[in-house]
Design a protein around this motif. Structure first.
Motif, PDB file in Angstrom:
ATOM      1  N   ASP A   1      23.711  -6.639  -8.649  1.00  0.00           N
ATOM      2  CA  ASP A   1      22.337  -6.918  -8.452  1.00  0.00           C
ATOM      3  C   ASP A   1      22.473  -8.383  -8.122  1.00  0.00           C
ATOM      4  N   SER A   2      21.035  -9.107  -7.852  1.00  0.00           N
ATOM      5  CA  SER A   2      21.007 -10.244  -7.164  1.00  0.00           C
ATOM      6  C   SER A   2      21.726 -11.369  -8.186  1.00  0.00           C
ATOM      7  N   ILE A   3      21.482 -11.092  -9.450  1.00  0.00           N
ATOM      8  CA  ILE A   3      22.364 -12.170 -10.263  1.00  0.00           C
ATOM      9  C   ILE A   3      23.761 -12.189  -9.989  1.00  0.00           C
ATOM     10  N   GLU A   4      24.278 -11.051 -10.007  1.00  0.00           N
ATOM     11  CA  GLU A   4      25.714 -10.875  -9.744  1.00  0.00           C
ATOM     12  C   GLU A   4      26.119 -11.534  -8.349  1.00  0.00           C
ATOM     13  N   VAL A   5      25.499 -11.158  -7.114  1.00  0.00           N
ATOM     14  CA  VAL A   5      25.652 -11.738  -5.938  1.00  0.00           C
ATOM     15  C   VAL A   5      25.538 -13.280  -6.404  1.00  0.00           C
ATOM     16  N   ARG A   6      24.540 -13.918  -6.799  1.00  0.00           N
ATOM     17  CA  ARG A   6      24.515 -15.056  -6.930  1.00  0.00           C
ATOM     18  C   ARG A   6      25.844 -15.937  -7.514  1.00  0.00           C
ATOM     19  N   ASN A   7      25.982 -15.290  -8.619  1.00  0.00           N
ATOM     20  CA  ASN A   7      27.397 -15.825  -9.501  1.00  0.00           C
ATOM     21  C   ASN A   7      28.772 -15.722  -8.795  1.00  0.00           C
TER      22      ASN A   7
ATOM     23  N   ASP B   1      15.299  -7.492  -1.744  1.00  0.00           N
ATOM     24  CA  ASP B   1      14.535  -6.682  -1.152  1.00  0.00           C
ATOM     25  C   ASP B   1      15.034  -5.231  -1.435  1.00  0.00           C
ATOM     26  N   LYS B   2      14.167  -4.358  -1.888  1.00  0.00           N
ATOM     27  CA  LYS B   2      14.927  -2.951  -1.887  1.00  0.00           C
ATOM     28  C   LYS B   2      14.108  -1.838  -1.049  1.00  0.00           C
ATOM     29  N   LYS B   3      15.091  -1.249  -0.423  1.00  0.00           N
ATOM     30  CA  LYS B   3      14.443   0.093   0.432  1.00  0.00           C
ATOM     31  C   LYS B   3      14.981   1.238  -0.072  1.00  0.00           C
ATOM     32  N   GLY B   4      13.977   1.935  -0.796  1.00  0.00           N
ATOM     33  CA  GLY B   4      14.197   3.493  -1.283  1.00  0.00           C
ATOM     34  C   GLY B   4      14.947   4.332  -0.234  1.00  0.00           C
ATOM     35  N   ILE B   5      16.139   4.986  -0.589  1.00  0.00           N
ATOM     36  CA  ILE B   5      16.552   5.772   0.426  1.00  0.00           C
ATOM     37  C   ILE B   5      16.507   7.402  -0.067  1.00  0.00           C
ATOM     38  N   ASP B   6      15.773   7.842  -1.248  1.00  0.00           N
ATOM     39  CA  ASP B   6      15.720   8.963  -1.747  1.00  0.00           C
ATOM     40  C   ASP B   6      14.622   9.313  -2.580  1.00  0.00           C
TER      41      ASP B   6
ATOM     42  N   ASN C   1      19.012   0.772  -0.680  1.00  0.00           N
ATOM     43  CA  ASN C   1      19.519  -0.386  -0.010  1.00  0.00           C
ATOM     44  C   ASN C   1      18.999  -1.736  -0.363  1.00  0.00           C
ATOM     45  N   THR C   2      19.818  -2.470  -0.810  1.00  0.00           N
ATOM     46  CA  THR C   2      19.147  -3.623  -1.550  1.00  0.00           C
ATOM     47  C   THR C   2      19.644  -4.878  -0.522  1.00  0.00           C
TER      48      THR C   2
ATOM     49  N   LEU D   1      20.430 -26.346   4.627  1.00  0.00           N
ATOM     50  CA  LEU D   1      19.792 -25.121   3.975  1.00  0.00           C
ATOM     51  C   LEU D   1      20.381 -23.893   4.846  1.00  0.00           C
ATOM     52  N   MET D   2      21.234 -23.031   3.997  1.00  0.00           N
ATOM     53  CA  MET D   2      21.642 -21.900   4.525  1.00  0.00           C
ATOM     54  C   MET D   2      20.943 -20.780   3.734  1.00  0.00           C
ATOM     55  N   LEU D   3      20.349 -19.517   4.772  1.00  0.00           N
ATOM     56  CA  LEU D   3      20.057 -18.507   4.020  1.00  0.00           C
ATOM     57  C   LEU D   3      21.042 -17.506   4.496  1.00  0.00           C
ATOM     58  N   VAL D   4      21.729 -17.008   3.484  1.00  0.00           N
ATOM     59  CA  VAL D   4      22.821 -15.949   3.588  1.00  0.00           C
ATOM     60  C   VAL D   4      22.266 -14.652   2.945  1.00  0.00           C
ATOM     61  N   SER D   5      21.968 -13.530   3.664  1.00  0.00           N
ATOM     62  CA  SER D   5      21.715 -12.076   3.363  1.00  0.00           C
ATOM     63  C   SER D   5      22.787 -11.276   3.167  1.00  0.00           C
ATOM     64  N   VAL D   6      22.990 -10.663   2.017  1.00  0.00           N
ATOM     65  CA  VAL D   6      23.900  -9.567   1.985  1.00  0.00           C
ATOM     66  C   VAL D   6      23.380  -8.138   1.500  1.00  0.00           C
ATOM     67  N   GLU D   7      23.753  -7.239   2.023  1.00  0.00           N
ATOM     68  CA  GLU D   7      23.176  -5.649   1.741  1.00  0.00           C
ATOM     69  C   GLU D   7      24.227  -5.173   0.806  1.00  0.00           C
ATOM     70  N   TYR D   8      23.863  -4.250  -0.033  1.00  0.00           N
ATOM     71  CA  TYR D   8      24.411  -3.529  -0.881  1.00  0.00           C
ATOM     72  C   TYR D   8      23.511  -2.291  -1.512  1.00  0.00           C
ATOM     73  N   PHE D   9      24.249  -1.365  -1.988  1.00  0.00           N
ATOM     74  CA  PHE D   9      23.750   0.006  -2.494  1.00  0.00           C
ATOM     75  C   PHE D   9      23.406  -0.350  -3.977  1.00  0.00           C
ATOM     76  N   GLN D  10      22.457   0.037  -4.333  1.00  0.00           N
ATOM     77  CA  GLN D  10      21.783   0.244  -5.900  1.00  0.00           C
ATOM     78  C   GLN D  10      21.684   1.748  -6.222  1.00  0.00           C
ATOM     79  N   GLY D  11      22.312   2.339  -7.080  1.00  0.00           N
ATOM     80  CA  GLY D  11      22.054   3.612  -7.547  1.00  0.00           C
ATOM     81  C   GLY D  11      21.679   3.784  -9.039  1.00  0.00           C
ATOM     82  N   PRO D  12      21.489   5.203  -9.438  1.00  0.00           N
ATOM     83  CA  PRO D  12      21.038   5.418 -10.840  1.00  0.00           C
ATOM     84  C   PRO D  12      21.863   4.481 -11.825  1.00  0.00           C
ATOM     85  N   ASP D  13      22.994   4.190 -11.859  1.00  0.00           N
ATOM     86  CA  ASP D  13      23.965   3.533 -12.737  1.00  0.00           C
ATOM     87  C   ASP D  13      23.801   2.141 -12.822  1.00  0.00           C
TER      88      ASP D  13
END
Length: 181
Positions: free
Chosen positions: A2-8, A48-53, A60-61, A135-147
């Protein structure tokens, strides 16, 4: 993930891997003192979250980190090069930050891709020294599922009342569901 984990993970990747050394803060108040410079501040800018199902929590977050680096430089004895030196230091920090993030095994293995990186440098010469900010804006993409969203917290069920409709002459089933202990 999640976003907290990405930041950490970004904080861990940057600590002691840039000229800011261990002065990488998140979360923290944004006002800073020049005796701490150079330093890096990290916050989650957007998520930002985009639903895929349908009917299943799959996304896809994209998490965008706002990374702010600050330096202070003074003019030299014989020339006025403080602003130039601040800008050079920020450019060096920019490269160090990007390389530290990309080379972080823990961060890079947990995301699908780096979606984008944008940077801006500002120099303020209104005080005694030249304060520079990157000022840097760094965007990362990752999957979030039911778990990533379970367990769902709900009220405890004490009993279930079921009515079964069965054809005439069929043995009546017995159903007992025990939710206690």
């Amino acid at each position: 993930m999640d976003s907290i984990e990405v930041r950490n993970l970004a904080v861990i990747a940057l600590k002691d891997n840039t000229d800011a050394e261990d002065r990488v803060y998140s979360p923290r108040d944004w006002p800073t003192r020049s005796d701490l410079f150079p330093l890096i501040l990290i916050q989650t800018h957007s998520d930002d979250k985009k639903g895929i199902d349908r009917n299943v929590p799959k996304f896809n977050t994209t998490t965008t980190l706002r990374i702010t680096a600050r330096v202070e430089e003074f003019d030299g004895e014989s020339n006025e090069d403080g602003a130039m030196n601040a800008e050079v230091k920020l450019e060096e920090l920019q490269e160090q930050i990007l390389k530290s993030l990309i080379n972080s095994y823990e961060l890079t293995r947990r995301i699908e891709k780096y979606s984008s990186v944008s940077s801006r440098v500002d120099i303020d010469s209104s005080g005694e020294g030249h304060i520079g900010q990157l000022l840097m804006l760094v965007s990362v993409e990752y999957f979030q599922g039911p778990d990533d969203f379970y367990p769902v917290i709900s009220d405890d069920r004490k009993e279930v009342d079921m009515t079964l409709v069965i054809p005439d002459g069929t043995t009546q089933p017995k159903v007992k569901i025990n939710f206690e202990g």
